[in-house]
Scaffold this motif. Structure first.
Motif, PDB file in Angstrom:
ATOM      1  N   ASN A  68       1.320 -16.826   7.022  1.00  0.00           N
ATOM      2  CA  ASN A  68       2.642 -17.004   7.623  1.00  0.00           C
ATOM      3  C   ASN A  68       3.703 -16.107   6.986  1.00  0.00           C
ATOM      4  N   THR A  69       3.242 -15.089   6.304  1.00  0.00           N
ATOM      5  CA  THR A  69       4.144 -14.101   5.708  1.00  0.00           C
ATOM      6  C   THR A  69       3.833 -12.754   6.345  1.00  0.00           C
ATOM      7  N   GLN A  70       4.863 -11.993   6.612  1.00  0.00           N
ATOM      8  CA  GLN A  70       4.657 -10.687   7.240  1.00  0.00           C
ATOM      9  C   GLN A  70       3.707  -9.843   6.403  1.00  0.00           C
ATOM     10  N   ARG A  71       2.755  -9.212   7.071  1.00  0.00           N
ATOM     11  CA  ARG A  71       1.779  -8.365   6.360  1.00  0.00           C
ATOM     12  C   ARG A  71       2.467  -7.251   5.579  1.00  0.00           C
ATOM     13  N   ARG A  72       3.531  -6.698   6.125  1.00  0.00           N
ATOM     14  CA  ARG A  72       4.271  -5.639   5.443  1.00  0.00           C
ATOM     15  C   ARG A  72       4.745  -6.136   4.079  1.00  0.00           C
ATOM     16  N   LEU A  73       5.285  -7.361   4.041  1.00  0.00           N
ATOM     17  CA  LEU A  73       5.771  -7.932   2.785  1.00  0.00           C
ATOM     18  C   LEU A  73       4.612  -8.180   1.817  1.00  0.00           C
ATOM     19  N   ILE A  74       3.508  -8.698   2.324  1.00  0.00           N
ATOM     20  CA  ILE A  74       2.333  -8.942   1.466  1.00  0.00           C
ATOM     21  C   ILE A  74       1.843  -7.623   0.871  1.00  0.00           C
ATOM     22  N   LYS A  75       1.799  -6.571   1.678  1.00  0.00           N
ATOM     23  CA  LYS A  75       1.354  -5.268   1.179  1.00  0.00           C
ATOM     24  C   LYS A  75       2.302  -4.737   0.106  1.00  0.00           C
ATOM     25  N   GLU A  76       3.603  -4.937   0.300  1.00  0.00           N
ATOM     26  CA  GLU A  76       4.574  -4.516  -0.719  1.00  0.00           C
ATOM     27  C   GLU A  76       4.368  -5.298  -2.022  1.00  0.00           C
ATOM     28  N   LEU A  77       4.120  -6.587  -1.895  1.00  0.00           N
ATOM     29  CA  LEU A  77       3.878  -7.404  -3.086  1.00  0.00           C
ATOM     30  C   LEU A  77       2.595  -6.982  -3.792  1.00  0.00           C
ATOM     31  N   LEU A  78       1.560  -6.701  -3.022  1.00  0.00           N
ATOM     32  CA  LEU A  78       0.300  -6.259  -3.619  1.00  0.00           C
ATOM     33  C   LEU A  78       0.492  -4.959  -4.392  1.00  0.00           C
ATOM     34  N   LEU A  79       1.272  -4.043  -3.828  1.00  0.00           N
ATOM     35  CA  LEU A  79       1.534  -2.792  -4.540  1.00  0.00           C
ATOM     36  C   LEU A  79       2.266  -3.050  -5.857  1.00  0.00           C
ATOM     37  N   LYS A  80       3.200  -3.986  -5.831  1.00  0.00           N
ATOM     38  CA  LYS A  80       3.972  -4.297  -7.042  1.00  0.00           C
ATOM     39  C   LYS A  80       3.088  -4.920  -8.121  1.00  0.00           C
ATOM     40  N   TYR A  81       2.116  -5.750  -7.722  1.00  0.00           N
ATOM     41  CA  TYR A  81       1.312  -6.504  -8.681  1.00  0.00           C
ATOM     42  C   TYR A  81      -0.130  -6.010  -8.791  1.00  0.00           C
ATOM     43  N   ILE A  82      -0.456  -4.861  -8.218  1.00  0.00           N
ATOM     44  CA  ILE A  82      -1.841  -4.388  -8.172  1.00  0.00           C
ATOM     45  C   ILE A  82      -2.434  -4.212  -9.567  1.00  0.00           C
ATOM     46  N   LEU A  83      -1.653  -3.748 -10.528  1.00  0.00           N
ATOM     47  CA  LEU A  83      -2.194  -3.595 -11.889  1.00  0.00           C
ATOM     48  C   LEU A  83      -2.513  -4.944 -12.525  1.00  0.00           C
ATOM     49  N   ASP A  84      -1.734  -5.963 -12.226  1.00  0.00           N
ATOM     50  CA  ASP A  84      -2.052  -7.299 -12.741  1.00  0.00           C
ATOM     51  C   ASP A  84      -3.385  -7.782 -12.175  1.00  0.00           C
ATOM     52  N   PHE A  85      -3.582  -7.603 -10.875  1.00  0.00           N
ATOM     53  CA  PHE A  85      -4.852  -7.998 -10.267  1.00  0.00           C
ATOM     54  C   PHE A  85      -6.004  -7.265 -10.946  1.00  0.00           C
ATOM     55  N   SER A  86      -5.832  -5.989 -11.159  1.00  0.00           N
ATOM     56  CA  SER A  86      -6.886  -5.161 -11.733  1.00  0.00           C
ATOM     57  C   SER A  86      -7.135  -5.482 -13.212  1.00  0.00           C
ATOM     58  N   LEU A  87      -6.087  -5.496 -14.016  1.00  0.00           N
ATOM     59  CA  LEU A  87      -6.240  -5.724 -15.453  1.00  0.00           C
ATOM     60  C   LEU A  87      -6.835  -7.077 -15.797  1.00  0.00           C
ATOM     61  N   PHE A  88      -6.490  -8.084 -14.999  1.00  0.00           N
ATOM     62  CA  PHE A  88      -6.921  -9.440 -15.328  1.00  0.00           C
ATOM     63  C   PHE A  88      -8.012  -9.961 -14.392  1.00  0.00           C
ATOM     64  N   ALA A  89      -8.635  -9.046 -13.636  1.00  0.00           N
ATOM     65  CA  ALA A  89      -9.815  -9.335 -12.805  1.00  0.00           C
ATOM     66  C   ALA A  89      -9.591 -10.445 -11.779  1.00  0.00           C
ATOM     67  N   TYR A  90      -8.407 -10.439 -11.163  1.00  0.00           N
ATOM     68  CA  TYR A  90      -8.160 -11.368 -10.070  1.00  0.00           C
ATOM     69  C   TYR A  90      -8.558 -10.695  -8.763  1.00  0.00           C
ATOM     70  N   PRO A  91      -9.188 -11.440  -7.851  1.00  0.00           N
ATOM     71  CA  PRO A  91      -9.528 -10.837  -6.558  1.00  0.00           C
ATOM     72  C   PRO A  91      -8.267 -10.639  -5.719  1.00  0.00           C
ATOM     73  N   LEU A  92      -8.240  -9.572  -4.954  1.00  0.00           N
ATOM     74  CA  LEU A  92      -7.107  -9.355  -4.046  1.00  0.00           C
ATOM     75  C   LEU A  92      -7.170 -10.383  -2.928  1.00  0.00           C
ATOM     76  N   PRO A  93      -6.026 -10.889  -2.489  1.00  0.00           N
ATOM     77  CA  PRO A  93      -6.046 -11.882  -1.407  1.00  0.00           C
ATOM     78  C   PRO A  93      -6.502 -11.250  -0.106  1.00  0.00           C
ATOM     79  N   ASN A  94      -7.171 -12.035   0.684  1.00  0.00           N
ATOM     80  CA  ASN A  94      -7.659 -11.597   1.985  1.00  0.00           C
ATOM     81  C   ASN A  94      -6.539 -11.789   2.998  1.00  0.00           C
ATOM     82  N   ILE A  95      -6.053 -10.705   3.585  1.00  0.00           N
ATOM     83  CA  ILE A  95      -4.978 -10.829   4.571  1.00  0.00           C
ATOM     84  C   ILE A  95      -5.418 -10.296   5.932  1.00  0.00           C
ATOM     85  N   THR A  96      -6.729 -10.331   6.149  1.00  0.00           N
ATOM     86  CA  THR A  96      -7.217  -9.855   7.441  1.00  0.00           C
ATOM     87  C   THR A  96      -6.920 -10.880   8.519  1.00  0.00           C
ATOM     88  N   SER A  97      -6.902 -10.411   9.750  1.00  0.00           N
ATOM     89  CA  SER A  97      -6.618 -11.318  10.855  1.00  0.00           C
ATOM     90  C   SER A  97      -7.723 -12.368  10.995  1.00  0.00           C
TER      91      SER A  97
END
Length: 102
Positions: A68-97
């Protein structure tokens, strides 16, 4: 940006500081008890219990907000936090349709 929303890699600088231990919020009690044991704290020193009103995020809650969040916003958030996901081995959230049709 205050420290509650700052990416962890900015806040804690894991590439610049040699940490002895990195814990996770998902294992907060176990990790806190491990650290207390390692520093040989007295037995009466305990990590505080969670407040009774606290309810962890469920898979259903995560699904609701991701879908229920705009995909554009989710993608922007992922870009901001991508190193946290990577460094701490968190899986990226699935935002597929397909994920959001469930």
């Amino acid at each position: 940006m205050n420290e509650h929303w700052m990416p962890i890699y900015n806040l804690c600088q894991p590439c610049a500081v040699r940490y002895d231990f990195i814990g996770s919020y998902e294992r907060l009690n176990a990790d806190a008890n491990y650290v207390l044991e390692r520093v040989r704290s007295p037995p009466f020193v305990r990590f505080p219990a969670r407040q009774p009103w606290y309810h962890p995020v469920t898979a259903e809650t995560l699904h609701y907000y991701l879908c229920n969040t705009q995909r554009r916003l989710i993608k922007e958030l992922l870009l901001k936090y991508i190193l946290d996901f990577s460094l701490f081995a968190y899986p990226l959230p699935n935002i597929t349709s397909e994920f959001c049709r469930q």
